[in-house]
Design a protein around this motif. Structure first.
Motif, mmCIF file in Angstrom:
data_model
loop_
_atom_site.group_PDB
_atom_site.id
_atom_site.type_symbol
_atom_site.label_atom_id
_atom_site.label_comp_id
_atom_site.label_asym_id
_atom_site.label_seq_id
_atom_site.Cartn_x
_atom_site.Cartn_y
_atom_site.Cartn_z
ATOM 1 N N LEU A 59 0.818 -1.208 0.000
ATOM 2 C CA LEU A 59 0.000 0.000 0.000
ATOM 3 C C LEU A 59 0.854 1.262 0.000
ATOM 4 O O LEU A 59 0.563 2.218 -0.722
ATOM 5 N N PHE A 63 0.557 4.154 -2.828
ATOM 6 C CA PHE A 63 0.174 5.541 -2.568
ATOM 7 C C PHE A 63 1.196 6.514 -3.133
ATOM 8 O O PHE A 63 0.831 7.582 -3.636
ATOM 9 N N CYS A 67 0.322 9.280 -6.053
ATOM 10 C CA CYS A 67 0.573 10.718 -5.913
ATOM 11 C C CYS A 67 1.430 11.240 -7.062
ATOM 12 O O CYS A 67 1.200 12.348 -7.570
ATOM 13 N N ASN A 149 7.348 8.038 1.018
ATOM 14 C CA ASN A 149 6.214 7.145 1.291
ATOM 15 C C ASN A 149 5.336 7.666 2.425
ATOM 16 O O ASN A 149 4.101 7.642 2.345
ATOM 17 N N ILE A 153 1.332 8.903 2.016
ATOM 18 C CA ILE A 153 0.196 8.370 2.773
ATOM 19 C C ILE A 153 -0.673 9.517 3.273
ATOM 20 O O ILE A 153 -1.910 9.492 3.154
ATOM 21 N N VAL A 156 -2.590 11.349 0.251
ATOM 22 C CA VAL A 156 -3.781 10.704 -0.314
ATOM 23 C C VAL A 156 -5.038 11.175 0.408
ATOM 24 O O VAL A 156 -6.040 11.546 -0.216
ATOM 25 N N MET A 337 -0.529 5.661 8.496
ATOM 26 C CA MET A 337 -1.928 5.478 8.096
ATOM 27 C C MET A 337 -2.892 5.833 9.222
ATOM 28 O O MET A 337 -3.974 6.379 8.976
ATOM 29 N N SER A 498 -6.904 1.427 6.267
ATOM 30 C CA SER A 498 -6.128 1.253 5.033
ATOM 31 C C SER A 498 -7.025 0.884 3.854
ATOM 32 O O SER A 498 -6.776 1.291 2.717
ATOM 33 N N MET A 501 -8.613 3.964 2.535
ATOM 34 C CA MET A 501 -7.667 4.761 1.748
ATOM 35 C C MET A 501 -7.584 4.272 0.303
ATOM 36 O O MET A 501 -7.427 5.077 -0.619
ATOM 37 N N VAL A 502 -7.691 2.983 0.101
ATOM 38 C CA VAL A 502 -7.707 2.451 -1.270
ATOM 39 C C VAL A 502 -8.933 2.971 -2.018
ATOM 40 O O VAL A 502 -8.840 3.405 -3.182
ATOM 41 N N CYS A 505 -8.505 6.535 -3.183
ATOM 42 C CA CYS A 505 -7.741 6.686 -4.429
ATOM 43 C C CYS A 505 -8.630 6.460 -5.644
ATOM 44 O O CYS A 505 -8.558 7.205 -6.633
#
Length: 528
Positions: A59, A63, A67, A149, A153, A156, A337, A498, A501-502, A505
């Motif tokens: 993940l 991310f 971005c 990274n 996170i 996003v 996260m 998490s 968050m997917v 996106c």
């Protein structure tokens, strides 16, 4: 559903009471059954490390790629607001607030301890042939955990919120990040579930940082005035600093939080100059350049690395403590996260009027560079001391991570200036503690009020107290293993978020495509 009057006026009762029930259940269980809860916490982290480490690692890489695609695509020129909107904060104020919210208190705790741990114990990426090379490898891995990274996170969540709030004119609430994908369904049980998960993740992510911060403040007070490092002192500090945070949050975003964040940034710069000018300046500069280049060259391999498992869940001797990736990368990605709802709401609030490209370059790019300078100034100084004194800082870090900063300042041997720096370092940790707490309180109440950017003061006070109390409970529950308990809380809270968050996106990609088509349509009409 927002209550229009009464004691809970201005908030969604479903979000509040479900969140309170979950928090109360955890707190009562932890206090009532301390030994059982400690064992369960350890088992939980073992399960996540052995079963979900590939998920966390994959993940974080995704991310960052997402971005990068967004920033360099045609969608990058979309403004987070109306086309004629411009940012309300200067670049300095903007960076100060987002950085204080994003990494301030945590990076002070780990900026010396992490590179020292990697230097002394090695990493899966290390092929050191000398101590000097080992030091560079240690800094490279530290950059990995605090660099692109980590900020991707945050980005996003932040950019998803800013897009729907300022471009699509929806409330500034986590549920509405899924609006481009789900439409009005976010106003039902789905939205409540999303917001509750976000609150749970935020509360425990902030509590983790506050727990780390109070340990370091206690270490600073011990170095300055010989105040003992005990749980009682740390609990008193939580109470005192939480009160200061409440005073700050009651003054609002544009006064207390803004000016305190800017003060943090100036104090950060002063301490950076202390290490850069009075520390091993040439070594720090060389290490910054070499470690940054090494980090960029190895960014893809490090993002693709999944530690081979030598144990299985359910084995009698299975433990996350036997896995390097469980100790470090999984913890960090989970921590970021769990912080992402909090940081995302906060940086979205201060980023209206910026373009998507500007937002991503600022949040991911500039913030990462500032982290690198910070890490190499603090950590590089400690590494240099260890290279020349046969592991002085390593011994301190292994005994008590919170003492790392003060042992490094003492090891620089700069007399009264070092004593002043010790005081300044403790003050900086305290002010970052306050800004993390007050910003977190503001964000929690914003989510509970379904995006109200000015939640009622009584709700800010209540959740400020809950936030401090949660950090205290985690410290008490952890006992001698408080650090492990704090880390486990963050990565556990991050797991359900998490998945959201997917979906963010997917929703954001759909939303910006539709918005770009609308912009092109308006442009063609105006030219015809």
């Amino acid at each position: 559903m927002i209550i229009k009057n009464g004691l809970i006026k201005g908030i969604n009762p479903y979000i509040v009471f479900i969140s309170l029930a979950l928090i109360a259940a955890f707190t009562l269980y932890t206090i009532t059954f301390p030994e059982h809860s400690t064992a369960l916490i350890d088992e939980t982290r073992t399960f996540i490390t052995l079963s979900a480490n590939a998920w966390y690692v994959g993940l974080a890489a995704f991310f960052l790629i997402f971005c990068a695609w967004l920033a360099f695509s045609e969608h990058g020129k979309i403004r987070l607001g109306d086309d004629n909107d411009r940012p309300e904060f200067s670049y300095f104020a903007w960076f100060a607030m987002l950085y204080a919210a994003g990494q301030g208190i945590g990076i002070i705790f780990w900026s010396i301890a992490e590179p020292i741990f990697h230097f002394s114990s090695g990493t899966p990426f290390s092929e050191a042939v000398s101590n000097e090379v080992a030091a560079e490898e240690a800094m490279k891995v530290t950059f990995f955990h605090w660099g692109l990274n980590a900020w991707a996170i945050y980005c996003v969540v932040g950019i998803s919120l800013a897009f729907v709030a300022y471009r699509l004119k929806k409330p500034l609430s986590i549920r509405y990040t899924l609006y481009p994908l789900l439409g009005e369904k976010v106003n039902g049980w789905i939205g409540v579930t999303v917001d509750v998960i976000a609150i749970f993740a935020t509360l425990f992510g902030i509590a983790t940082s506050l727990g780390l911060g109070v340990q370091q403040i206690n270490a600073g007070l011990n170095a300055i005035w010989d105040i003992p490092q005990t749980l009682f002192v740390q609990l008193v500090l939580i109470v005192v600093i939480s009160i200061c945070a409440l005073i700050s949050v009651l003054t609002g975003l544009k006064r207390g939080i803004k000016y305190l964040s800017m003060s943090n940034m100036w104090l950060t710069i002063i301490l950076l100059l202390f290490f850069l000018l009075l520390g091993p300046t040439v070594y720090i500069v060389k290490l910054l350049v070499s470690a940054t280049v090494d980090y960029m060259v190895n960014l893809v391999p490090m993002n693709a690395f999944i530690e081979p498992q030598t144990q299985s869940w359910g084995d009698a001797d299975a433990s996350w403590k036997n896995m390097w990736q469980g100790w470090w990368t999984v913890f960090y990605w989970g921590w970021w996260m769990s912080w992402a709802p909090f940081v995302g709401v906060f940086i979205a609030r201060v980023s209206k009027g910026r373009t998507i490209r500007e937002f991503i370059f600022g949040v991911v790019g500039v913030s990462s560079l500032l982290s690198f300078v910070w890490l190499v100034a603090y950590g590089g100084t400690a590494l240099n001391i260890d290279l020349n004194t046969a592991g002085t800082i390593t011994e301190t870090v292994k005994a008590n991570v919170a003492d790392a900063l003060y042992a490094t300042i003492n090891g620089m041997d700069v007399g009264i200036v070092g004593y002043i720096a010790t005081i300044a370092g403790t003050l900086l940790v305290s002010t970052y503690f306050i800004t993390s707490s007050d910003s977190g309180t503001l964000v929690l109440t914003t989510i509970m009020s379904e995006g109200d950017e000015h939640p009622l003061k009584r709700h800010r006070i209540f959740w400020g107290v809950i936030q401090g109390a949660t950090a205290a409970v985690l410290l008490v529950a952890g006992g001698n293993a408080a650090l492990s308990t704090l880390q486990t809380a963050s990565i556990t809270a991050a797991l359900p978020f998490s998945f959201i968050m997917v979906l963010m996106c997917v929703a954001l990609a759909k939303g910006v495509r539709e918005e770009s088509k609308l912009i092109q349509m308006k442009a063609s009409v105006s030219t015809s």
